[in-house]
Scaffold this active site. Structure first.
Site, short mmCIF file in Angstrom:
data_model
loop_
_atom_site.label_atom_id
_atom_site.label_comp_id
_atom_site.label_asym_id
_atom_site.label_seq_id
_atom_site.Cartn_x
_atom_site.Cartn_y
_atom_site.Cartn_z
N LYS A 77 -45.76 -32.65 52.73
CA LYS A 77 -45.89 -31.31 52.11
C LYS A 77 -47.13 -31.48 50.90
CE LYS A 77 -43.26 -27.16 50.69
NZ LYS A 77 -41.72 -26.91 51.09
N SER A 152 -41.54 -21.96 52.52
CA SER A 152 -43.05 -22.83 52.17
C SER A 152 -43.11 -23.95 52.44
CB SER A 152 -42.04 -22.84 50.62
OG SER A 152 -41.73 -23.95 50.09
N SER A 176 -37.29 -23.55 53.49
CA SER A 176 -38.45 -24.16 53.68
C SER A 176 -38.74 -24.69 54.02
CB SER A 176 -38.60 -23.75 52.22
OG SER A 176 -39.32 -23.54 51.68
N1 GLN Z 1 -38.37 -18.84 50.74
C1 GLN Z 1 -37.30 -19.09 49.99
C2 GLN Z 1 -37.93 -18.76 48.06
O1 GLN Z 1 -38.68 -18.11 48.19
C3 GLN Z 1 -37.45 -20.21 49.55
C4 GLN Z 1 -38.11 -21.64 49.31
C5 GLN Z 1 -37.45 -23.17 49.73
O2 GLN Z 1 -36.48 -23.52 50.15
N2 GLN Z 1 -38.47 -24.09 49.00
O3 GLN Z 1 -37.45 -19.57 48.13
#
Ligand code: GLN
Length: 483
Positions: A77, A152, A176
């Site tokens: 990532k 994400s 994410s």
């Molecule tokens: N969807 C969540 C957010 O927007 C989690 C994001 C993540 O785990 N990095 O914060």
């Protein structure tokens, strides 16, 4: 067709000298060329670096030293730093940022012989649930190119699902790793807070962030966990606890395992096909000797509100460092203050700005007690819910996401709708406990469904054991998109 195989399958072939690391790398890069124009999982593909690493791997193999990941192509990532390789966080702010050092997880992968395929797309600074917040364009779900891969870590999950790498690393602050794994039909684990070093992970919300693996099956998840876990003196929040061999937990045995099903997670709005898939999974585990009972996680209803106050507060503080001076993008300004403001106005996308503003507000004098402090108190209550539940059960099973992959553009106009897709994953980060998502079926429209397994802190082994028992009695993990 080597790209279709898992880490453990390739490892056997390498050990038996049936194939070389170079064979695997060239096959995977061919696959990337064929598929990534459609999927757009990668922000950068590191073919030259990979071929060098593969050559080194082949030398090691010849010398008789085959490590767990020798010659295995892995995607990372783009918020995890690799020395000399662009790390953008899918943000204009870091578009040209080249880290001068390796994250600890990268050092560990290198020590185990991995081959880097490239850096994967994500929501900008990991803020989002669909990978649509990337400054460099959305990633597509390999099962349906009109749909999101989740986020994400959507690029990592899509790359694993489309066989554009053998495994990947993601990061999970509120789901994410698990949510995109669920939406793309692969395995994703968020380890216990403290299990894996975050040194070299670009910080979003430091009290919640964890790095973890995204893989094609549970065995590979255990292999990756063995590689990346462990105390690191460069990350004071990494825990100095003993490290198990996670592959020893790969036992098809759930006899006597106590499963908790939280009442509060089967709410209105959950897709009926997902609910059925999860219940069927529990029944299957029961047929293998596990026992299930309904449990209570009474503060679940406050999790999203608490998370979006705490995560944004920490983000507003962590992202203060992007001011045009030390890192990345710098805009022109008529004086210093103007340069700061222009840099931040032009360098960040709208979701990141929204979060910084929300967080700054929640932390400001006069509002601190009402928002940040209150959210911290709620966090403690949520943690206690899990402590209570784990007095009675060994694992908690829930859906990973209330819906399967949604259409690109479907939720971008309404941030609250997007935040609601995190309902089942967020509490796990607030409580610091480990959890994984594994494939548990498909909808009638052929979209993957994920099942979440949660365990006590530092008990990833029980997750792996439960997941493996389920996986070995089903074949959802063997299915790949037809792309
Ligand atoms: N969807 C969540 C957010 O927007 C989690 C994001 C993540 O785990 N990095 O914060």
């Amino acid at each position: 067709m080597l790209h279709k195989l898992t880490i453990h399958e390739l490892h056997e072939k390498i050990k038996n000298r049936e194939i070389t690391a170079k064979d695997i790398a060239s096959d995977v890069f061919k696959r990337i060329e064929a598929a990534d124009g459609k999927v757009k999982a990668y922000l950068s593909v590191t073919r030259d670096e990979a071929l060098k690493q593969a050559e080194n791997a082949d030398k090691e193999i010849k010398a008789g030293s085959v490590k767990a990941l020798t010659g295995i192509p892995i995607a990372i990532k783009d918020n995890i730093c690799i020395n000399g390789i662009k790390t953008t966080c899918a943000s204009k702010m870091l578009e040209n940022f080249i880290p001068p050092y390796d994250a600890t997880v990268i050092t560990r992968l290198k020590n185990n012989g991995y081959v880097l395929t490239g850096k994967t797309n994500m929501d900008e600074f990991a803020m989002g649930s669909s990978t649509e917040n990337s400054a460099f364009g959305a990633t597509r779900n390999p099962y349906d190119l009109e749909r999101v891969p989740g986020g994400s870590s959507g690029g990592s999950a899509a790359a694993v699902s489309a066989d554009e790498c053998i495994a990947a690393l993601g990061s999970d602050t509120g789901g994410s790793i698990r949510q995109p794994a669920a939406l793309c039909g692969v395995v994703g684990m968020k380890p216990t807070y403290g299990r894996v070093s975050r040194y070299g992970l670009v910080a979003f919300a430091s009290s919640l962030d964890q790095i973890g693996p995204i893989t094609k099956d549970v065995t590979d998840c255990a292999i990756m966990m063995n590689t990346i876990s462990g105390h690191d003196k460069c990350d004071s929040t990494s825990a100095d606890v003993s490290l198990p061999d996670f592959t020893k937990a790969l036992k098809k045995d759930v006899k006597g395992l106590k499963i908790g099903i939280p009442d509060e997670y089967f709410i209105e709005g959950i897709d009926p096909e997902i609910e059925k898939s999860v219940m069927d999974a529990v029944k299957l585990l029961e047929s293998m000797g596990a026992k299930s009972e309904l449990i209570k996680l009474p503060h679940t209803g406050y999790a999203i509100a608490a998370y979006y106050i705490l995560a944004t507060s920490e983000a507003s503080s962590n992202l203060a460092r992007y001011d045009g001076v030390k890192y990345g993008f710098r805009a022109k300004g008529k004086d210093l203050i103007d340069m700061y403001m222009e840099t931040r106005a032009k360098g960040f996308g709208s979701e990141v700005k929204r979060r910084i503003m929300l967080g700054t507000y929640a932390l400001s004098a006069g509002y601190y007690d009402a928002y940040y402090k209150k959210a911290q108190q709620v966090r403690t209550l949520i943690k206690r819910d899990f402590d209570e539940a784990f007095k009675k059960v060994d694992v908690i099973i829930t859906p990973t996401s209330p819906t399967p992959a949604f259409k690109i553009g479907e939720k971008t106009a309404d941030p609250l709708q997007m935040y609601l897709s995190d309902i089942f994953t967020i509490s796990v980060n607030l409580a610091g406990v480990p959890a994984a998502s594994i494939p548990s079926g498909f909808t009638k429209g052929n979209l993957p469904i994920g099942l979440q397994i949660i365990a006590k802190p530092f008990d990833e082994e029980t997750i792996i054991r439960t997941a493996y028992a389920f996986e070995q009695s089903t074949d959802y993990h063997k299915k790949r998109p037809s792309i």
